[in-house]
Design an enzyme around this catalytic site. Structure first.
Site, PDB file in Angstrom:
ATOM      1  N   GLN A   1       0.762  -1.325  -0.122  1.00 20.95           N
ATOM      2  CA  GLN A   1       0.211   0.119  -0.329  1.00 20.95           C
ATOM      3  C   GLN A   1       0.333   1.684   0.193  1.00 20.95           C
ATOM      4  O   GLN A   1       0.457   2.715  -0.062  1.00 20.95           O
ATOM      5  CB  GLN A   1      -0.676   0.284   1.093  1.00 20.95           C
ATOM      6  CG  GLN A   1      -1.921  -1.129   1.449  1.00 20.95           C
ATOM      7  CD  GLN A   1      -2.922  -0.994   2.606  1.00 20.95           C
ATOM      8  OE1 GLN A   1      -3.346  -0.131   3.049  1.00 20.95           O
ATOM      9  NE2 GLN A   1      -3.180  -2.545   3.495  1.00 20.95           N
ATOM     10  N   ASN A   2       2.391   0.998   0.149  1.00 19.49           N
ATOM     11  CA  ASN A   2       3.120   2.371   0.210  1.00 19.49           C
ATOM     12  C   ASN A   2       3.313   2.573  -0.656  1.00 19.49           C
ATOM     13  O   ASN A   2       3.598   2.161  -1.792  1.00 19.49           O
ATOM     14  CB  ASN A   2       4.305   2.050   1.188  1.00 19.49           C
ATOM     15  CG  ASN A   2       3.855   1.239   2.261  1.00 19.49           C
ATOM     16  OD1 ASN A   2       2.920   1.617   3.034  1.00 19.49           O
ATOM     17  ND2 ASN A   2       4.915  -0.105   2.806  1.00 19.49           N
ATOM     18  N   VAL A   3       3.752   4.501  -1.202  1.00 22.06           N
ATOM     19  CA  VAL A   3       4.134   4.629  -2.159  1.00 22.06           C
ATOM     20  C   VAL A   3       5.956   5.307  -3.055  1.00 22.06           C
ATOM     21  O   VAL A   3       5.728   5.578  -4.185  1.00 22.06           O
ATOM     22  CB  VAL A   3       2.971   5.935  -2.621  1.00 22.06           C
ATOM     23  CG1 VAL A   3       1.809   5.588  -2.390  1.00 22.06           C
ATOM     24  CG2 VAL A   3       3.415   7.173  -1.814  1.00 22.06           C
ATOM     25  N   ASP A   4       6.017   4.711  -1.573  1.00 18.77           N
ATOM     26  CA  ASP A   4       7.819   5.053  -1.314  1.00 18.77           C
ATOM     27  C   ASP A   4       8.733   4.195  -2.045  1.00 18.77           C
ATOM     28  O   ASP A   4       8.100   3.063  -2.068  1.00 18.77           O
ATOM     29  CB  ASP A   4       8.498   4.682   0.102  1.00 18.77           C
ATOM     30  CG  ASP A   4       8.308   3.359   0.813  1.00 18.77           C
ATOM     31  OD1 ASP A   4       8.697   2.484   0.355  1.00 18.77           O
ATOM     32  OD2 ASP A   4       7.017   3.246   1.836  1.00 18.77           O
TER      33      ASP A   4
ATOM     34  N   HIS B   1      -1.400   1.970  -4.689  1.00 20.03           N
ATOM     35  CA  HIS B   1      -1.753   2.969  -3.789  1.00 20.03           C
ATOM     36  C   HIS B   1      -1.050   3.725  -4.391  1.00 20.03           C
ATOM     37  O   HIS B   1      -0.921   5.481  -4.386  1.00 20.03           O
ATOM     38  CB  HIS B   1      -1.677   3.401  -2.949  1.00 20.03           C
ATOM     39  CG  HIS B   1      -2.541   2.987  -1.945  1.00 20.03           C
ATOM     40  ND1 HIS B   1      -2.722   2.408  -0.956  1.00 20.03           N
ATOM     41  CD2 HIS B   1      -3.810   1.987  -2.215  1.00 20.03           C
ATOM     42  CE1 HIS B   1      -3.494   1.750  -0.378  1.00 20.03           C
ATOM     43  NE2 HIS B   1      -4.450   1.417  -1.567  1.00 20.03           N
TER      44      HIS B   1
ATOM     45  N   THR C   1       0.277  -3.321   8.769  1.00 20.04           N
ATOM     46  CA  THR C   1      -1.235  -2.490   8.093  1.00 20.04           C
ATOM     47  C   THR C   1      -2.189  -2.340   9.471  1.00 20.04           C
ATOM     48  O   THR C   1      -2.307  -3.625   9.834  1.00 20.04           O
ATOM     49  CB  THR C   1      -1.791  -3.024   6.362  1.00 20.04           C
ATOM     50  OG1 THR C   1      -2.472  -2.880   6.145  1.00 20.04           O
ATOM     51  CG2 THR C   1      -1.432  -4.620   6.963  1.00 20.04           C
TER      52      THR C   1
END
Length: 230
Positions: free
Chosen positions: A87-90, A105, A171
């Site tokens: 779910q992380n955008v890094d 995401h 999470t």
């Protein structure tokens, strides 16, 4: 043939590297109301604010490093066919060396056209008003905002359905549809859930092991367990 190990990761695994999550701060993300910086409405209302917000997050990525949790997941590729759904955008999974990462995401280091979601560019510097696609449309962060569909969801479901082992790390299990992915796993496979404050999981028929620990501490525990499951 290596067993299929699927790992679902959330903000908790990145928090140990110094990346904050808005859910730890009453709906504020780095001092901003989430609705102002992570919704289509926020973008239409004040695109400059949104661009500045993600520019700051993007800059931060150049200063943070993967932690032990990320690194152990990379090591597990020696013994398992590992797929990470995050779910992380890094980009910390990639920085650590994981070779098969699906971002539900979106990604901070990519941008896309406001007119064509399939027009995606790698982007490591600031994004500003006046940065256009090849047809003169403004570029926006390649982030799935609240209220937008999750294009990678179907692919994620297919991956989870094939899992021989499932690990869930860091999470709250409150962000849907990502939180529902575990329900697509075969009922016969073992499931590990790692979180310092694990959310209750109901009605999951699998052999479930809950580990109340940080991502890196929990992954070390699971790594020992997996020795028996190769």
């Amino acid at each position: 043939m290596k067993k299929k190990l699927v790992v679902l990761t959330g903000a908790g695994i990145s928090a140990e590297s110094g990346i904050k999550t808005f859910r730890d701060a009453d709906g504020l993300w780095e001092g901003h109301n989430v609705m102002d910086v992570a919704t289509p409405e926020g973008w239409h209302k004040n695109p400059e604010l949104v661009l500045d917000f993600y520019n700051q997050r993007r800059r931060q990525l150049h200063d943070v490093q993967p932690n032990l949790g990320h690194q152990i997941l990379t090591e597990l590729e020696n013994d398992f066919d590992v797929s990470i759904i995050t779910q992380n955008v890094d980009n910390l999974h990639e920085k650590a060396g994981s070779s098969n990462v699906l971002h539900l995401h979106g990604e901070l280091l990519k941008v896309r056209s406001i007119a064509n979601r399939n027009y995606i560019l790698d982007w490591e510097t600031d994004l500003n008003l006046g940065d256009f696609d090849d047809k003169g449309n403004q570029l926006r962060p390649h982030i799935v905002w609240f209220g937008e569909e999750v294009p990678a969801l179907e692919k994620a479901v297919t991956i989870v359905e094939k899992a021989d082992i499932l690990i869930i790390i860091g999470t709250s299990l409150q962000v849907y549809p990502a939180a529902g992915l575990m329900n697509f796993a075969k009922q016969t496979i073992p499931v590990y859930y790692i979180d310092p404050k694990p959310a209750p999981i109901y009605d999951l028929p699998n052999d479930l092991k809950i580990i109340a620990a940080t991502g890196s501490e929990g992954v070390k525990i699971v790594q020992k367990d997996l020795e028996k499951l190769k």
